[in-house]
Write an enzyme that holds these catalytic residues in place. Structure first.
Site, short mmCIF file in Angstrom:
data_model
loop_
_atom_site.label_atom_id
_atom_site.label_comp_id
_atom_site.label_asym_id
_atom_site.label_seq_id
_atom_site.Cartn_x
_atom_site.Cartn_y
_atom_site.Cartn_z
N CYS A 1 0.66 -1.38 -0.25
CA CYS A 1 0.14 -0.02 -0.17
C CYS A 1 0.96 1.37 0.10
CB CYS A 1 -0.76 0.17 1.34
SG CYS A 1 -2.20 1.51 1.19
N CYS B 1 -0.38 4.75 1.52
CA CYS B 1 0.01 4.31 2.90
C CYS B 1 1.34 4.60 3.37
CB CYS B 1 -0.82 3.19 4.12
SG CYS B 1 -1.98 2.20 2.92
N ASP B 2 2.09 3.94 3.35
CA ASP B 2 3.74 3.63 3.11
C ASP B 2 4.07 4.67 2.81
OD1 ASP B 2 2.83 2.31 5.05
OD2 ASP B 2 3.41 0.13 3.94
#
Ligand code: NDP
Length: 302
Positions: free
Chosen positions: A120, A123-124
């Protein structure tokens, strides 16, 4: 009046958020937590993008959600649900929140989750400031992830297994003429090396030449698999990739006034088993709440 009793299938952000709402509404709530209790967040480390979740790890956040649902009376069964017909006989309503799993390649990536490997980028990406990263994939998600990473990483390379991208033309444009993105065509990831973290990738180029490259980050964007196989033939409508059709995603409202209702009345669905597009813990949680409110309203109307 007898209390209504419902089953929630799945224990990710969608399932637990739904459970907090239904149990607080004094609906007897049983959660079937499934094979991977807590869902995809249990595979991440630090949380930066869940409001209020800063400082927690993924497993900690999920444990807190479970505790919160239990506090209001939801009962968690550490088992899978497999038969929707049986559930419908046993319960007044069912909330399906079984999630999806990122597709993996089986090249040893799982050992590096949170240690240079992620599924992801949205997200990261922020953890990869100034780093050299690689993205595997060729669809819209891979382009979106690549673009998210260019904001932080010093070098982003997209590894595409064919000689063309599957992504829409508009999305392709974002990377094809972008000097910040390098694309390696007909390139397959065959191995990952590194003691603690991802350090090197082994690539096979045009089916022959093997090359080792230094890498500090590796992102997969090769699709997701919704956990809906158990619903085949159940009457819940699925799209061709197996995602559940409800009124929220796909724009179809089966039952007017109940956007999360599936093709079966009294069976609502939320989170990544429905949503192939946003796939965030917070959007799943939001849809879980929508499903809970739809369920409450539907039970009252009966
Ligand atoms: P897709 O199924 O569209 O694409 C998957 C990509 O991964 C393909 O290019 C595929 O290659 C590649 N792939 C699959 N397996 C492997 C493998 N083992 N090794 C290397 N490459 C592999 O999935 P997405 O997650 O990209 O998108 C899912 C859906 O969500 C789509 O409908 C998409 O349009 C939508 N979406 C839309 C967005 C937007 O519009 N902003 C953003 C994100 C998603 P190949 O082409 O060779 O099969």
């Amino acid at each position: 009046m007898n209390k209504h009793k419902i089953a929630i299938i799945g224990s990710g952000p969608a399932g637990y958020s739904a459970a907090i709402y239904t149990s607080r509404a004094e609906i007897e709530t049983v959660i079937y937590a499934g094979k991977e209790p807590g869902g995809q967040l249990t595979k991440t480390t630090e949380i930066e993008n869940y409001p209020g979740g800063l400082g927690l790890t993924g497993p900690e956040l999920m444990a807190k959600m479970g505790e919160q649902a239990s506090k209001f009376g939801a009962v968690i069964k550490w088992e899978e649900a497999e038969d929707l017909d049986k559930l419908r006989e046993e319960y007044d309503g069912v909330i399906i929140a079984t999630g999806a799993s990122p597709r993996l390649m089986g090249v040893g990536e799982e050992k590096y989750y949170g240690k240079g490997f992620s599924t992801c980028a949205v997200c990261d990406a922020a953890f990869y400031k100034g780093k050299t990263v690689y993205v595997v994939g060729g669809g819209d998600a891979a382009i979106e992830d690549t673009m998210a990473l260019t904001k932080f990483a010093s070098q982003v390379t997209l590894l595409v297994r064919r000689d063309e991208l599957r992504a829409s033309k508009a999305m392709q444009k974002k990377v094809l003429d972008n000097p910040e993105v390098k694309i390696m065509w007909e390139t397959e990831l065959v191995g990952i090396k590194g003691d603690e973290r991802v350090e090197k990738l082994e690539l096979r180029i045009k089916n022959q030449e093997l090359r080792e490259v230094k890498a500090e980050g590796l992102f997969f964007a090769i699709g997701h698999i919704p956990a809906t196989k158990w619903l085949e033939g159940s009457g819940v409508e699925l799209d061709k990739k197996g995602y559940i059709k409800n009124g929220v995603v796909g724009g179809v409202s089966w039952a007017k006034g109940y956007p999360t209702m599936t093709a079966i009345p009294g069976v609502v669905a939320a989170g990544d088993c429905v949503d192939y597009r946003y796939r965030q813990a917070v959007t799943a949680a939001g849809m879980g709440v929508m499903a809970a409110l739809d369920m409450e309203k539907w039970l009252e109307s009966k």
